[in-house]
Write a protein that holds these residues in place. Sequence first.
Motif, PDB file in Angstrom:
ATOM      1  N   TYR A  43     -69.518 -14.518 -12.611  1.00 11.55           N
ATOM      2  CA  TYR A  43     -69.151 -15.672 -13.434  1.00 11.55           C
ATOM      3  C   TYR A  43     -67.646 -15.904 -13.449  1.00 11.55           C
ATOM      4  O   TYR A  43     -66.872 -15.074 -12.956  1.00 11.55           O
ATOM      5  N   GLU A  44     -67.242 -17.011 -14.014  1.00  9.97           N
ATOM      6  CA  GLU A  44     -65.834 -17.333 -14.256  1.00  9.97           C
ATOM      7  C   GLU A  44     -65.709 -18.067 -15.578  1.00  9.97           C
ATOM      8  O   GLU A  44     -66.637 -18.756 -16.006  1.00  9.97           O
ATOM      9  N   VAL A  45     -64.550 -17.915 -16.203  1.00 15.44           N
ATOM     10  CA  VAL A  45     -64.191 -18.722 -17.367  1.00 15.44           C
ATOM     11  C   VAL A  45     -62.876 -19.410 -17.033  1.00 15.44           C
ATOM     12  O   VAL A  45     -61.896 -18.733 -16.704  1.00 15.44           O
ATOM     13  N   ILE A  46     -62.885 -20.720 -17.072  1.00 20.91           N
ATOM     14  CA  ILE A  46     -61.693 -21.496 -16.688  1.00 20.91           C
ATOM     15  C   ILE A  46     -61.168 -22.233 -17.924  1.00 20.91           C
ATOM     16  O   ILE A  46     -61.941 -22.879 -18.637  1.00 20.91           O
ATOM     17  N   ARG A  47     -59.852 -22.137 -18.170  1.00 18.84           N
ATOM     18  CA  ARG A  47     -59.239 -22.801 -19.308  1.00 18.84           C
ATOM     19  C   ARG A  47     -59.018 -24.276 -18.998  1.00 18.84           C
ATOM     20  O   ARG A  47     -58.632 -24.630 -17.877  1.00 18.84           O
ATOM     21  N   VAL A  48     -59.262 -25.097 -20.001  1.00 23.46           N
ATOM     22  CA  VAL A  48     -58.973 -26.526 -19.895  1.00 23.46           C
ATOM     23  C   VAL A  48     -57.983 -26.889 -20.991  1.00 23.46           C
ATOM     24  O   VAL A  48     -58.219 -26.621 -22.170  1.00 23.46           O
ATOM     25  N   TYR A  49     -56.813 -27.408 -20.568  1.00 26.36           N
ATOM     26  CA  TYR A  49     -55.821 -27.915 -21.495  1.00 26.36           C
ATOM     27  C   TYR A  49     -55.635 -29.390 -21.169  1.00 26.36           C
ATOM     28  O   TYR A  49     -55.520 -29.752 -19.992  1.00 26.36           O
ATOM     29  N   ASN A  50     -55.633 -30.221 -22.212  1.00 25.93           N
ATOM     30  CA  ASN A  50     -55.324 -31.616 -21.928  1.00 25.93           C
ATOM     31  C   ASN A  50     -56.330 -32.257 -20.969  1.00 25.93           C
ATOM     32  O   ASN A  50     -55.961 -33.118 -20.172  1.00 25.93           O
ATOM     33  N   GLY A  51     -57.540 -31.771 -20.959  1.00 24.61           N
ATOM     34  CA  GLY A  51     -58.563 -32.294 -20.039  1.00 24.61           C
ATOM     35  C   GLY A  51     -58.373 -31.858 -18.594  1.00 24.61           C
ATOM     36  O   GLY A  51     -59.061 -32.350 -17.704  1.00 24.61           O
ATOM     37  N   LYS A  52     -57.402 -30.934 -18.363  1.00 23.73           N
ATOM     38  CA  LYS A  52     -57.143 -30.485 -16.980  1.00 23.73           C
ATOM     39  C   LYS A  52     -57.377 -28.988 -16.834  1.00 23.73           C
ATOM     40  O   LYS A  52     -57.057 -28.213 -17.732  1.00 23.73           O
TER      41      LYS A  52
END
Length: 282
Positions: free
Chosen positions: A31-40
């Motif tokens: 698996y992966e967890v990806i951060r989203v800031y500002n919709g990016k």
Amino acid sequence: KFAIFNGEIIERSEAKVDVEDRGYQFGDGVYEVIRVYNGKMFTLKEHLDRFVRSSDSIGITLPYTSEHLTEMLGELIIKNKLHVGIIYMQITRGIAPRNHAFPTGNVVPNLVAYTKELTRPLESLKTGVKTILTEDIRWLRCDIKSLNLLGNILAKQKASEAGCFEAIQHRGNEVTEGSSSNIYIVKNGVLITHESNHFILKGISKDVILQACSQNGIPHEERTFSLEELEQADEVFLSSTTTEVMPIVEMDGNQVSGGAIGPITKKLQELFNQEIEKQCGK
Ligand code: PMP
């Protein structure tokens, strides 16, 4: 809300897996967890590269290219109107009659991704968090971001029951990593963190931090360090996708650096923020 389910974006409530999915029965997936800031998406390429590496190392071939995944994840963020949060993505070996050995024939891997709103932990980033120490009882391929997280879960639960945020794991006298984070110490102005081998997960945040050190003349070493070095450190902090550069102010009830946040930790928080702004805007 929507989810990616085997190449399509569908209503999350419609995304259902069979009881013989190998992820469900064996934790046979990554698996992966990806951060989203500002919709990016932050450090997306690094996460996709690690996803491919983890999959490869257990013999799962991703049915999509990184370009295709990037497109689908971007669409998911838009459909879910995600501003600040995370994407959780996992792939399992697929559905087959239960048997430890890999299934033969045309079993297709199951890919799922969904989003969650999650604000930045701004308060804890200022005050720091408490931790406990615990023996690392996990297997010897902690470099694979496997769905099998029992060792990590038991460590985190122990921390949670002690009213702490994280468990710092050690194999005998050597500190490895947190249950869901990498661990750093600072001694006499030098940052030290475990080298990225099979004992730990090569954190993407760790890469961002070490690169910031290189670019800003902060001396750093990737090597194992002992429990004594941990206890005698000037500063201790942890890092992960969700928690960024998180100061540690207590270990097993003992204060770290007088309970304050050390200068190098603070500097690295600033540099981490700059990288977020650079990639995702303000
Ligand atoms: N180690 C472990 C065991 C983890 O679960 C995590 C969180 N993914 C990390 C380290 C930190 O990795 P990253 O910075 O890529 O989130």
